[in-house]
Design an enzyme around this catalytic site. Structure first.
Site, short mmCIF file in Angstrom:
data_model
loop_
_atom_site.label_atom_id
_atom_site.label_comp_id
_atom_site.label_asym_id
_atom_site.label_seq_id
_atom_site.Cartn_x
_atom_site.Cartn_y
_atom_site.Cartn_z
N LYS A 55 44.92 -7.86 85.16
CA LYS A 55 46.18 -7.33 85.68
C LYS A 55 47.22 -8.42 85.90
O LYS A 55 48.36 -8.12 86.24
CB LYS A 55 45.92 -6.58 86.99
CG LYS A 55 45.11 -5.31 86.74
CD LYS A 55 44.85 -4.55 87.99
CE LYS A 55 44.01 -3.33 87.71
NZ LYS A 55 44.79 -2.10 87.62
N ASN A 99 42.66 11.56 95.39
CA ASN A 99 41.50 10.81 95.89
C ASN A 99 41.56 10.73 97.40
O ASN A 99 42.53 11.17 98.02
CB ASN A 99 41.42 9.43 95.23
CG ASN A 99 42.59 8.56 95.60
OD1 ASN A 99 42.75 8.16 96.75
ND2 ASN A 99 43.46 8.28 94.63
N PHE A 106 44.32 -4.62 95.02
CA PHE A 106 43.08 -4.26 95.70
C PHE A 106 42.07 -3.79 94.66
O PHE A 106 42.45 -3.38 93.56
CB PHE A 106 43.32 -3.14 96.72
CG PHE A 106 43.77 -3.67 98.05
CD1 PHE A 106 45.04 -4.19 98.21
CD2 PHE A 106 42.90 -3.67 99.14
CE1 PHE A 106 45.45 -4.71 99.42
CE2 PHE A 106 43.31 -4.18 100.36
CZ PHE A 106 44.58 -4.70 100.50
N PRO A 133 50.39 4.96 83.58
CA PRO A 133 50.72 3.53 83.45
C PRO A 133 50.02 2.73 84.54
O PRO A 133 49.72 3.25 85.61
CB PRO A 133 52.24 3.51 83.64
CG PRO A 133 52.58 4.77 84.36
CD PRO A 133 51.54 5.78 83.96
N ASP A 134 49.73 1.47 84.25
CA ASP A 134 49.12 0.58 85.26
C ASP A 134 50.26 -0.17 85.96
O ASP A 134 50.92 -1.03 85.37
CB ASP A 134 48.16 -0.39 84.58
CG ASP A 134 47.32 -1.14 85.62
OD1 ASP A 134 47.92 -1.72 86.55
OD2 ASP A 134 46.08 -1.11 85.51
N LYS A 180 39.53 -7.84 87.26
CA LYS A 180 40.84 -7.22 87.55
C LYS A 180 41.90 -8.29 87.78
O LYS A 180 43.05 -8.12 87.38
CB LYS A 180 40.74 -6.29 88.76
CG LYS A 180 40.20 -4.93 88.37
CD LYS A 180 40.01 -3.96 89.49
CE LYS A 180 39.19 -2.79 88.94
NZ LYS A 180 38.75 -1.87 89.97
N LYS A 209 50.38 29.34 88.49
CA LYS A 209 49.00 29.13 88.93
C LYS A 209 48.03 29.46 87.79
O LYS A 209 48.16 30.52 87.16
CB LYS A 209 48.74 30.03 90.15
CG LYS A 209 47.42 29.73 90.80
CD LYS A 209 47.21 30.60 92.03
CE LYS A 209 45.77 30.50 92.47
NZ LYS A 209 45.31 31.66 93.20
N ASP A 251 44.35 7.07 87.91
CA ASP A 251 44.44 6.46 86.58
C ASP A 251 44.81 7.48 85.50
O ASP A 251 45.27 7.11 84.43
CB ASP A 251 43.10 5.82 86.21
CG ASP A 251 42.81 4.59 87.05
OD1 ASP A 251 43.78 3.91 87.44
OD2 ASP A 251 41.63 4.32 87.33
#
Ligand code: CTP
Length: 404
Positions: free
Chosen positions: A342, A210, A324, A306-307, A338, A290, A280
Site C-alpha cells: 500500500k 462489517n 491498519f 478502489p483501495d 500491506k 427491494k 473491499d
C-alpha cells in the site's frame, strides 16, 4: 479542556480499597504542576482519611454538600466551574450507576451534573460486579455521553479473586489524562482520520457491511485534536458522537464515497490515519427496489472497490500515511506485506477474534514501519490511541528530519 493538559483537576474518590492509589495519583498530578481538589464520597473515608488528601493536594478536601464553611468559601457550583476536568478514581459500581441515572445525592454526583467538562472514570470493583450487565449498561450510557473510561486492568483483586476490575495504576491514569510530551509535537499538524465501517447497499433496505464500531478511529481523532492537531474525521456509518476538540467531521456511507472524500481532504493534510474498516467489494448493481424472494439460491455479483490507502500513497506531495490491518492469522507477515503493497509509512496491526479488536472497548496493537516495530500492550482504546499517536509523531518527525 484546551489542547493538552488540564491545569485544574477535580479528583473524586469513592469508597473502594483502590482509594489508597488515589493518594499516589494526587502526588503525580501535583508533580506535573496540575492543581488538584479532592472530593470524597461518604464511604471513601473508610479507606483513606481526608487529612492525607489535604496534605498531598495542599487544598481543603470536601465530602459534603452541607458544609457551611466550605459552601461560603468555594460553593459547589464554583468548584464545578473551577475544574478543567473531573477524574473519578476509584469509580465504584455504585458511583457509575448514580452517574448513569443523573442522581445528585451527594457532593461528587452533584458536581458531575453541574459540569460540562471532560469526565474521566477509573473503575475499580470485583470482577463479577464489573461484568454485571447493569454495570456494563451504565458504562455504555456514560460513554455515549462522552465520559472516558480508563481501564480497569485484569489481575489479582483485593477480595482474593482474579479478573477484570483492578483500577489502573496512577501513572497509567496520568498518561491518559496528561499526554506525554511527544504529543505536543502535534500542534499545528493537519491530521485526516478515517473511521468506522463502510456499507455497500444492495437495495433500499439491505447492505453489505462489517462489525467495525469506529471507536479506535474516533479515539485517535480525539487524541490528535486534544494534542493540538487540526483534525478532519471522515466517518463511515457509526453511532458515535464527534469528539469535542475535532474541528470537522464528514459522514460517508460507501467505499467509493469515502475514497472520494479522503483523496480530496488528503491534499490539505500532513498526516493521514486510515483506521476505517473499508469494504473491499460492492454489489455490481444496487437495486432501486427491494429484492424479492425468488425461491432457491440467490447469486450476488460483487466488484472490487478502489483501495483508498494505495491511492493516497500516489499523491504528490504525499502525506505521512498510517494504515491498519486486522488479521485473524499470520499477523506480522500480513502487516509487513500491506506496508509494502500500500506504500504506507506505518501499519498498526491487531489480531481479531479471541475477544480482541472489532466491537470491543479495548485492543492491543503491533505497529510496523520500514526498519522497525513496536508492541502496544492491551489497553482501553483511548489510552491505546494516545500511545499509538506518540509513536506516529515520533516516526513522522523522523521522516521530516530525513533529507529528501
Ligand atoms: N483500506 C483502504 N481501502 C480499501 C481497503 C482497505 O484504504 N479498499 C485500508 C484500511 O483503511 C486499512 C488498510 O487499508 O488502513 C488495511 O485494510 P485491510 O482491510 O486489513 O486490508 P485489505 O487491503 O483490504 O486486505 P485484506 O482484506 O485482503 O486483508
Amino acid at each position: 479542556m484546551s489542547a493538552g493538559l488540564p491545569r485544574r483537576v477535580l479528583l473524586g474518590v469513592c469508597g473502594g480499597i483502590a482509594a489508597y492509589k488515589a493518594c499516589e495519583l494526587v502526588r503525580r498530578l501535583r508533580e506535573r504542576d496540575i492543581e488538584v481538589r479532592v472530593v470524597m464520597t461518604a464511604d471513601a473515608g473508610h479507606f483513606v482519611g481526608a487529612a492525607t488528601f489535604q496534605a498531598l493536594s495542599g487544598q481543603p478536601v470536601r465530602a459534603s454538600l452541607w458544609d457551611a464553611a466550605a459552601e461560603a468559601a468555594m460553593g459547589h457550583i464554583e468548584l464545578a466551574r473551577w475544574a478543567e476536568a473531573i477524574v473519578i478514581a476509584p469509580a465504584t459500581a455504585h458511583l457509575l450507576a448514580r452517574l448513569a441515572h443523573g442522581l445528585a445525592d451527594d457532593l461528587l454526583t452533584t458536581l458531575c451534573l453541574a459540569s460540562d467538562r471532560p469526565l474521566w472514570l477509573a473503575p475499580a470493583m470485583n470482577h463479577l460486579m464489573w461484568a454485571h450487565p447493569a454495570t456494563q449498561a451504565n458504562l455504555a450510557t456514560l460513554r455515549a455521553r462522552g465520559a472516558r473510561v480508563l481501564g480497569p486492568a485484569s489481575g489479582a483483586q483485593a477480595c482474593g479473586e482474579t479478573g477484570e476490575g483492578r483500577m489502573l495504576e496512577p501513572h497509567e491514569i496520568l498518561e491518559a489524562l496528561a499526554p506525554p510530551p511527544a504529543a505536543v509535537a502535534m500542534r499545528g499538524l493537519r491530521v485526516l482520520v478515517s473511521a468506522g465501517p463502510t456499507f455497500e447497499d444492495l437495495d433500499p433496505v439491505r447492505f453489505l457491511g462489517n462489525r467495525s464500531s469506529g471507536r479506535m478511529g474516533f479515539a485517535l481523532a480525539a487524541a490528535a485534536a486534544e494534542s493540538g492537531a487540526a483534525v478532519t474525521l471522515v466517518a463511515g456509518p457509526v453511532a458515535l458522537p464527534t469528539p469535542a476538540a475535532v474541528a470537522r467531521r464528514i459522514d460517508v456511507r460507501s467505499t467509493p464515497q469515502m475514497h472520494a472524500v479522503m483523496l480530496e481532504q488528503a491534499r490539505a493534510a500532513d498526516l493521514v490515519i486510515a483506521a476505517a474498516a473499508v469494504a473491499d467489494y460492492r454489489p455490481a448493481q444496487t437495486s432501486a427496489r427491494k429484492i424479492k424472494k425468488q425461491g432457491g439460491a440467490l447469486r450476488l455479483e460483487l466488484v472490487e472497490n478502489p483501495d483508498i490507502l494505495r491511492d493516497l500513497a500516489a499523491l504528490r506531495p504525499r502525506p505521512f500515511l498510517v494504515g491498519f490491518a486486522a488479521e485473524t492469522d499470520a499477523l506480522e507477515a500480513n502487516a509487513r506485506a500491506k506496508l509494502a503493497a500500500k506504500g504506507a509509512d506505518m501499519i498498526a496491526a491487531n489480531t481479531v477474534g479471541e475477544g480482541l479488536g472489532i466491537e470491543t472497548s479495548d485492543n492491543a496493537l503491533h505497529v510496523f514501519w520500514h526498519g522497525g516495530e513496536h508492541v502496544l500492550a492491551r489497553a482501553d482504546k483511548a489510552l491505546l490511541a494516545r500511545r499509538l499517536l506518540a509513536l506516529i509523531v515520533e516516526r513522522h518527525a523522523a521522516r521530516e528530519a530525513r533529507p529528501a
